[in-house]
Design an enzyme around this catalytic site. Sequence first.
Site, PDB file in Angstrom:
ATOM      1  CG  ASP A  13       4.209   3.315  -1.348  1.00  0.00           C
ATOM      2  OD1 ASP A  13       5.225   2.651  -1.036  1.00  0.00           O
ATOM      3  OD2 ASP A  13       4.256   4.542  -1.585  1.00  0.00           O
ATOM      4  N   GLY A  14       3.833   1.902   1.529  1.00  0.00           N
ATOM      5  CA  GLY A  14       3.848   2.391   2.914  1.00  0.00           C
ATOM      6  C   GLY A  14       4.326   1.381   3.940  1.00  0.00           C
ATOM      7  N   GLY A  16       7.419   0.380   4.693  1.00  0.00           N
ATOM      8  CA  GLY A  16       8.600   0.843   5.428  1.00  0.00           C
ATOM      9  C   GLY A  16       8.234   1.909   6.448  1.00  0.00           C
ATOM     10  NE  ARG A  17       5.950   6.032   3.264  1.00  0.00           N
ATOM     11  CZ  ARG A  17       4.988   6.347   2.410  1.00  0.00           C
ATOM     12  NH1 ARG A  17       4.250   7.424   2.617  1.00  0.00           N
ATOM     13  NH2 ARG A  17       4.753   5.588   1.353  1.00  0.00           N
ATOM     14  CG  HIS A  30       8.989  -5.005   3.156  1.00  0.00           C
ATOM     15  ND1 HIS A  30       8.283  -4.090   2.418  1.00  0.00           N
ATOM     16  CD2 HIS A  30      10.282  -4.538   3.176  1.00  0.00           C
ATOM     17  CE1 HIS A  30       9.096  -3.124   1.999  1.00  0.00           C
ATOM     18  NE2 HIS A  30      10.313  -3.371   2.451  1.00  0.00           N
ATOM     19  CB  SER A  59       8.706  -1.259  -9.099  1.00  0.00           C
ATOM     20  OG  SER A  59       9.810  -0.610  -8.505  1.00  0.00           O
ATOM     21  CB  THR A  60      11.646  -2.378 -13.385  1.00  0.00           C
ATOM     22  OG1 THR A  60      10.768  -1.252 -13.573  1.00  0.00           O
ATOM     23  CG2 THR A  60      11.072  -3.573 -14.119  1.00  0.00           C
ATOM     24  CG  LEU A 125      -9.061 -13.071  -7.425  1.00  0.00           C
ATOM     25  CD1 LEU A 125      -9.900 -11.868  -7.867  1.00  0.00           C
ATOM     26  CD2 LEU A 125      -8.497 -12.830  -6.019  1.00  0.00           C
ATOM     27  NE  ARG A 173       1.906   5.300  -4.358  1.00  0.00           N
ATOM     28  CZ  ARG A 173       3.028   5.251  -5.053  1.00  0.00           C
ATOM     29  NH1 ARG A 173       2.992   5.354  -6.358  1.00  0.00           N
ATOM     30  NH2 ARG A 173       4.199   5.124  -4.449  1.00  0.00           N
ATOM     31  CG  LEU A 180      -0.157   6.145 -12.382  1.00  0.00           C
ATOM     32  CD1 LEU A 180      -0.408   6.161 -13.880  1.00  0.00           C
ATOM     33  CD2 LEU A 180      -1.253   5.341 -11.674  1.00  0.00           C
ATOM     34  CB  SER A 181       5.439   4.174  -8.641  1.00  0.00           C
ATOM     35  OG  SER A 181       5.396   5.249  -7.735  1.00  0.00           O
TER      36      SER A 181
END
Length: 226
Positions: A13-14, A16-17, A30, A59-60, A125, A173, A180-181
């Site tokens: 996450d983050g 865009g910011r 992105h 995410s959905t 992996l 995160r 948890l989104s």
Amino acid sequence: MNNNPSHIAIIMDGNGRWAEIQGNNRTYGHEKGSEVVRSITTYCAKNPEINRLTLYAFSTENWKRPKLEVEFLMKLLQKYLKKELPTYLKGNIRFQPIGDLSGFSASLQKTIVEVQEATRHCTGLTQSLALNYGGRDEIIRAAVTLQASNTPISHDLITSALDCDCDVDLLIRTGGDHRLSNFMLWQSAYAELFFTDTLWPQFTTEELEKIIHKFKQVERRFGGLH
Ligand code: IPE
Ligand code: IPE
Ligand code: MG
């Protein structure tokens, strides 16, 4: 204490910011974030303690974003997968997407399946990108499958019907929020949770190494006593 970070899952996450702080479009974040996906994946592939890396990419709920941002993310994903196939093969990395791929265009689905097939033989992996993924959606889809099978419900049966049948050991995160989104709700039942203010485009292998080091100090009791 010697915990093994066998399955690491990351809420990236983050983006865009990070871009907006510098006066750029969110999409730039992105793009930069996708480079970090490559470096973190390559790092994990070289660490024999890590068997699986699951990265939350879309995410959905992310369909709620402006159309242009969603379209950009779809194109970026396709571009990333095509470009990175040699990285997967060179690193002996198996690509195994999770999520409801039927939500994507036929062309994107084709690329996803092609990379999955091309890396099926890789034994290092396993990298899962969570694509159109939601923990609740995953559980609902599993329940629908099981409903048709008429088999007695058990922990193992539910686990096997999920997109990902592997418990998360370490969940990270980035981006400063502590939630948890809708990510890996079943698999994270006993995950160790680590939150960092670092925005995903700035996340480094050094920071991951530090988190793994802290993870190894934790006493994991799984409801028992030490
Ligand atoms: C995470 O970064 C990437 C996706 C959800 C696709 P964000 O796009 O959520 O970036 P912020 O949280 O708005 O900064
Ligand atoms: C979670 O980030 C989803 C991904 C990283 C793909 P979001 O930015 O969508 O989460 P919220 O909206 O802050 O909960
Ligand atoms: Mg976000």
